[in-house]
Scaffold this active site. Sequence first.
Site, PDB file in Angstrom:
ATOM      1  N   HIS A  76       9.605  17.305  -2.778  1.00  0.00           N
ATOM      2  CA  HIS A  76      10.623  16.978  -3.792  1.00  0.00           C
ATOM      3  C   HIS A  76      10.110  17.240  -4.997  1.00  0.00           C
ATOM      4  O   HIS A  76       9.085  16.540  -5.345  1.00  0.00           O
ATOM      5  CB  HIS A  76      11.212  15.567  -3.580  1.00  0.00           C
ATOM      6  CG  HIS A  76      12.057  15.162  -4.677  1.00  0.00           C
ATOM      7  ND1 HIS A  76      13.380  14.446  -4.095  1.00  0.00           N
ATOM      8  CD2 HIS A  76      12.347  15.243  -5.827  1.00  0.00           C
ATOM      9  CE1 HIS A  76      14.149  14.166  -4.974  1.00  0.00           C
ATOM     10  NE2 HIS A  76      13.191  14.501  -6.301  1.00  0.00           N
ATOM     11  N   ASP A  93      20.308  17.798   2.885  1.00  0.00           N
ATOM     12  CA  ASP A  93      19.883  16.160   2.149  1.00  0.00           C
ATOM     13  C   ASP A  93      20.739  15.178   2.385  1.00  0.00           C
ATOM     14  O   ASP A  93      21.058  14.470   1.449  1.00  0.00           O
ATOM     15  CB  ASP A  93      19.756  16.594   0.693  1.00  0.00           C
ATOM     16  CG  ASP A  93      18.820  15.438   0.077  1.00  0.00           C
ATOM     17  OD1 ASP A  93      18.134  14.666   0.831  1.00  0.00           O
ATOM     18  OD2 ASP A  93      18.672  15.493  -1.034  1.00  0.00           O
TER      19      ASP A  93
END
Length: 444
Positions: A180, A303
């Site tokens: 991330h 996600d």
Amino acid sequence: MAHHDVIFKNATVVNQDGQHRADIGVRGGRISALGSLADDSADRTEDCTGLHILPGVIDTQVHFREPGNEHKEDLESGSLSAVMGGVTGVFEMPNTTPLTVTRETFEDKIRRATGRMHCDFAFYIGGTHENVGELPQLERLPGCAGVKVFMGSSTGSLLVKDDAGVEAILNAISRRAAFHSEDEYRLESRKDLRVDGDPSSHPVWRDPEAAMQSTRRLVALAHKTGKRIHVLHISTAEEMVFLADHKDVASVEVTPHHLTLDETAYQTLGTYAQMNPPVRDAAHRSGIWAGVDNGVADILGSDHAPHTREEKDKPYPQSPSGMTGVQTLVPVMLDHVNAGRMSIERFVDMTSAGPNRLFGIAGKGRIAVGYDADLTIVDLKRRETITNDWVASRAGWTPYDGVSVTGWPVGTVIRGKTVMWQGELVTSGRGQPMRFLESLGSEH
């Protein structure tokens, strides 16, 4: 003349060699034949006239919240949502409670999931300052997708915001690691740009430079250490241009929401559009599509990050970031296929062949004799409206509620077993850990 457990007949098969009419024979959970099987026999025959059969869709980024936050989702409800949307396998993330950062917490998740999840699965191990010494062993545990590192947007020990910490992790490991990529230092310095009650200030706070700054740092560290990185959920046009020059070390994920939504979502959805990294304006969305078109983007991940309505209804910025997505990945992207934004072959490349190529999943990722019989069966012409009621996630909502799409998942087949057919759960809870080429030796 051969005998099969099941033959899927008369479908258009979409694979690495394009589209063609073919029958698929399945025996013992694997594909046993491909082509014209008119002379073969089977215990069961499924007529798929008018349908397309794709290699099983693998969603390489989901958060199923178990253990620790089962009120939002658990492994069973999240995987039910997956198979109802045509997804045959998922990679699940380590930001659970407790964090998935030790052999004990990892193996606990494998035990919880095996035979209970509806789809096949792999779990990421979280990379931290504290467990860097164990990562070479942890990343090779059976069922491990690799190491996941949060450079921004996390709390506690799962946050590794400094270059030295990231470099230590990259030096320790040998498999591709997922990141991330948002710069935590920049996010901390810009927190006062958040406007109470105004979720449209979210992409102002978490601006494009926060993502770009982090990705520049990450790529430099990958080159320095000679390691492979996977940059998750790209949200900016600039990152796509930058990453095109660094494909030697970097692979790239994009999400359906960054390809579909733009800044108007904050007016229509409010905090339900709040994600990290944020949904941005139409120019960034176009830049991400450019990365799909030119091949810089490797794979799609949803996600899927569910929160309850009660949590999402809190005023910004008390509201948590994240939305459901695993069940809507296939229909939302098939709608883009039907609109001419991408080919069905490119969709297949990004959801099955791509995950196989990047992560070395054994026996999955294409329709070929000897591979697992994981199939996503779709009706490209079927028009449906996505609704909150259709979503099987415990969260019970989708940002696409009321959106009409063309293209719909009608069957989910996992290792030869039909799990979902025409919106009904046919076979429940038989999920198994995925196997990876880089850790096969650790299974014995």
